[in-house]
Write an enzyme that holds these catalytic residues in place. Structure first.
Site, short mmCIF file in Angstrom:
data_model
loop_
_atom_site.label_atom_id
_atom_site.label_comp_id
_atom_site.label_asym_id
_atom_site.label_seq_id
_atom_site.Cartn_x
_atom_site.Cartn_y
_atom_site.Cartn_z
N SER A 67 -1.38 -4.32 3.58
CA SER A 67 -1.13 -5.05 2.34
C SER A 67 0.34 -5.16 1.96
O SER A 67 0.68 -5.83 0.98
CB SER A 67 -1.91 -4.42 1.18
N LYS A 70 1.63 -8.55 1.31
CA LYS A 70 1.62 -9.21 0.00
C LYS A 70 3.00 -9.26 -0.64
O LYS A 70 3.22 -10.04 -1.58
CB LYS A 70 0.64 -8.49 -0.94
N SER A 133 -3.59 -5.75 -5.89
CA SER A 133 -3.62 -5.99 -4.45
C SER A 133 -4.84 -6.81 -4.06
O SER A 133 -5.47 -6.57 -3.02
CB SER A 133 -3.59 -4.67 -3.67
N LYS A 236 4.92 -1.56 -3.16
CA LYS A 236 3.60 -1.93 -2.65
C LYS A 236 3.03 -0.86 -1.73
O LYS A 236 3.74 -0.27 -0.93
CB LYS A 236 3.70 -3.26 -1.87
#
Length: 400
Positions: A67, A70, A133, A236
């Site tokens: 992730s 992202k 997320s 993140k």
């Protein structure tokens, strides 16, 4: 839940002990200890302002970003909002491909829990990506902005090239495991740096600790936002079976902002513990200074044959330098000109020399020195006078 809380408190306790240990030592610049040992496949610690690398291991090894992908999705969205192509208040109608029951890839992953036909603002979808997320939110915004996920991914990879990333390629908008998708600790640090510098309003969402959508309250997965030791405001987390546990974090102390990246940590607690330890080490032993500001005149230089006889000399961007703490007083700046004779015409930002920064006679940074103004040729009479003066001074070996 008890095990999660216990692990989190252990992480805080060990970090406090580490902080007390390193702050109790009076260490000179030459005796800075090695960075803490990190339990991960790769990591890096970078000064966000200067780009200086303070610690790294396997920083260019291609790994699964999960992730962390992202961050680039968020960067593209931030650029679109910045350019006015989309607005926060735009309303997006959710399609079936962003609905987890009809998209098997999304099942069991982090979601905003969108449903087909929902009408959601760009602002809320964006928060769903950054804070929750939400993989479904990534798909919904990609479809809205570029018409399809594939086209949006092409735009992500366009920015990969534009940012000069050497070892990153995206195949998805959300980061779920996909063949041919990879990045590195170094490239992830550079994406975080770009988020912070290029789209600060977009980056600001990363510090929000929770987001509620459709009465579903979800907490930001970045536990370091709750740290009482350092001030973390992003960035993140990422986790898949193929990636392990990833984390990009950024912490600020006065004028210093550091970015840490950990890829492939064995579990959730270790990625947070080691990221915090790495950032604590960096903030305790290094600082960022800005000895020269953009377009600040450092000196005036004599100009021959121009409509003005002097030009301001400096640099066209802020200079940030990372130094060991207590070294600030030792930094020296030297201006070196390409020629002792500077003749018009001169254009603004024309390189006329170099500016060197040294500590104990060791070169640490080197930048081009520029003219800060345009200087046109003078009239015939002023040029004639300059010619005569130059001739006389050359006979006696005297220069202005």
């Amino acid at each position: 839940m008890t095990n999660i809380r216990t692990g989190f408190f252990i992480m805080i306790f060990t970090s406090v002990l580490f902080l007390l240990f390193i702050t109790s030592i009076n260490i000179s610049a030459e005796e800075i200890p090695l960075s803490p040992k990190i339990n991960a496949k790769a990591w890096i610690l970078m000064d966000s302002s200067s780009g200086e690398i303070l610690s790294e291991f396997n920083a260019d090894k291609r790994l699964n970003p999960a992730s962390l992908t992202k961050m680039m999705t968020s960067y593209v969205i931030g650029q679109k909002i910045k350019s006015g192509s989309i607005k926060y208040e735009d309303i997006v109608e959710i399609g079936k491909d962003a609905w987890s029951p009809s998209n098997h890839i999304l099942q069991g992953s982090s979601l905003m829990f969108l449903k087909p036909g929902d009408k959601v603002s760009v602002y809320d979808l964006n928060k769903g990506i950054v804070i929750q997320s939400g993989n479904d939110a990534c798909i919904a915004l990609a479809d809205y902005i570029e018409g399809s996920q594939e086209t949006f991914v092409d735009l992500m990879n366009y920015y990969v090239k534009k940012l000069g990333l050497k070892n990153t390629h995206f195949m998805t908008v959300h980061g779920l495991d996909a063949k041919g998708q990879y990045s590195t600790a170094r490239d992830m640090a550079l994406i975080a740096q770009a988020l912070i510098h290029d789209v600060p309003k977009e980056y600001a969402l990363n510090k929000e600790k929770e987001f509620t959508f459709n009465k579903i309250r979800q907490i930001n997965r970045n536990k370091l936002l709750w740290s009482h030791i350092i001030k973390v405001d992003g960035v993140k987390t990422g986790h898949t079976l193929g990636a392990g546990n990833n984390l990009v974090a950024s912490a600020v102390d006065k004028n210093t902002r550091l970015i840490s990246v950990i890829l492939g940590a064995p579990n959730d607690n270790i990625r947070f513990r080691d990221s915090e330890r790495l950032l604590i080490w960096g903030l305790n032993f290094f600082e960022t200074i800005t000895p020269v500001k953009s377009n600040m005149a450092l000196v005036q230089q004599k100009v021959w044959f121009g409509n003005k006889n002097k030009v301001d000399v400096g640099i066209n961007k802020d200079i940030a330098i990372t130094v060991a703490k207590n070294e600030k007083k030792d930094i020296k700046m030297n201006l070196n000109f390409n020629s002792r004779i500077l003749e018009a015409p001169i254009t603004k930002n024309q390189i006329i020399g170099t500016i060197d920064f040294k500590i104990n006679d060791k070169l640490i940074k080197h930048y081009p020195l520029m003219a800060l103004d345009d200087i046109k040729k003078g009239n015939f009479f002023s040029r004639l006078i300059d010619f005569i003066i130059m001739k006389i001074t050359s006979w006696f070996n005297i220069w202005f």
